[in-house]
Design a protein around this motif. Structure first.
Motif, mmCIF file in Angstrom:
data_model
loop_
_atom_site.group_PDB
_atom_site.id
_atom_site.type_symbol
_atom_site.label_atom_id
_atom_site.label_comp_id
_atom_site.label_asym_id
_atom_site.label_seq_id
_atom_site.Cartn_x
_atom_site.Cartn_y
_atom_site.Cartn_z
ATOM 1 N N ILE A 8 0.839 -1.203 0.000
ATOM 2 C CA ILE A 8 0.000 0.000 0.000
ATOM 3 C C ILE A 8 0.867 1.243 0.000
ATOM 4 N N LEU A 9 1.877 1.277 0.864
ATOM 5 C CA LEU A 9 2.773 2.440 0.912
ATOM 6 C C LEU A 9 3.501 2.636 -0.415
ATOM 7 N N LYS A 10 4.002 1.564 -0.996
ATOM 8 C CA LYS A 10 4.732 1.670 -2.274
ATOM 9 C C LYS A 10 3.845 2.232 -3.384
ATOM 10 N N GLN A 11 2.603 1.801 -3.432
ATOM 11 C CA GLN A 11 1.719 2.200 -4.522
ATOM 12 C C GLN A 11 1.071 3.558 -4.317
ATOM 13 N N LEU A 12 0.785 3.912 -3.077
ATOM 14 C CA LEU A 12 -0.042 5.089 -2.847
ATOM 15 C C LEU A 12 0.683 6.292 -2.262
ATOM 16 N N ALA A 13 1.899 6.113 -1.767
ATOM 17 C CA ALA A 13 2.628 7.272 -1.232
ATOM 18 C C ALA A 13 2.992 8.192 -2.392
ATOM 19 N N PRO A 14 2.780 9.498 -2.226
ATOM 20 C CA PRO A 14 3.129 10.431 -3.300
ATOM 21 C C PRO A 14 4.643 10.508 -3.479
ATOM 22 N N GLU A 15 5.073 10.884 -4.661
ATOM 23 C CA GLU A 15 6.512 11.000 -4.955
ATOM 24 C C GLU A 15 7.204 11.974 -4.014
ATOM 25 N N SER A 16 6.473 12.994 -3.555
ATOM 26 C CA SER A 16 7.055 13.996 -2.663
ATOM 27 C C SER A 16 7.282 13.450 -1.257
ATOM 28 N N GLY A 17 6.708 12.297 -0.940
ATOM 29 C CA GLY A 17 6.910 11.676 0.353
ATOM 30 C C GLY A 17 5.660 11.662 1.199
ATOM 31 N N LEU A 18 5.800 11.070 2.367
ATOM 32 C CA LEU A 18 4.654 10.839 3.226
ATOM 33 C C LEU A 18 5.094 10.914 4.677
ATOM 34 N N ILE A 19 4.298 11.571 5.493
ATOM 35 C CA ILE A 19 4.509 11.563 6.937
ATOM 36 C C ILE A 19 3.376 10.749 7.540
ATOM 37 N N LEU A 20 3.731 9.636 8.173
ATOM 38 C CA LEU A 20 2.754 8.786 8.842
ATOM 39 C C LEU A 20 2.761 9.138 10.317
ATOM 40 N N ILE A 21 1.596 9.338 10.891
ATOM 41 C CA ILE A 21 1.492 9.643 12.308
ATOM 42 C C ILE A 21 0.684 8.534 12.961
ATOM 43 N N LEU A 22 1.312 7.875 13.922
ATOM 44 C CA LEU A 22 0.664 6.775 14.635
ATOM 45 C C LEU A 22 0.541 7.154 16.101
#
Length: 111
Positions: A32-46
């Motif tokens: 999911i992360l590989k396919q849906l994370a934008p090219e600019s990056g992603l900040i995940l907050i847990l």
């Protein structure tokens, strides 16, 4: 907006409830992360990260694989994981073999 065609190709379904998006399907978290994370990056907050202990030992391998992928840059895009939890969170991460964990006490007051 996430590309629903790509999402469907990895078996992801989206459910939106009160502004919260939930993802379900047969794809792994890493896929999911590989396919849906934008090219600019992603900040995940847990938040409530101590609850990861509830997946142990059943989904330990999946959790470890996902954390390793984030840590080792295997997603192919920048991903930052910020977690918050109770005092036991550090021991939960150690159970998942997370090394180099930086623990900091931070209080944020929003008025």
């Amino acid at each position: 907006m996430l590309d629903r065609t790509v999402a469907a190709s990895v078996g992801v379904k989206f459910f939106e409830l009160g502004g919260v998006r939930r993802v379900a399907g047969h794809a792994s978290p890493k896929q999911i992360l590989k396919q849906l994370a934008p090219e600019s990056g992603l900040i995940l907050i847990l938040d409530e990260a101590q609850k990861l202990r509830s997946i142990l030992p059943d989904d330990r391998a999946v959790a470890m694989d996902t954390l390793d992928a984030i840590h080792n840059g295997e997603i192919g895009k920048p991903v930052v994981l910020l977690t918050a939890g109770l005092g036991i969170t550090e021991s939960v991460y150690k159970t998942l073999e997370v090394s180099g964990l930086r623990v900091a006490a931070l209080t944020i007051l929003i008025i």
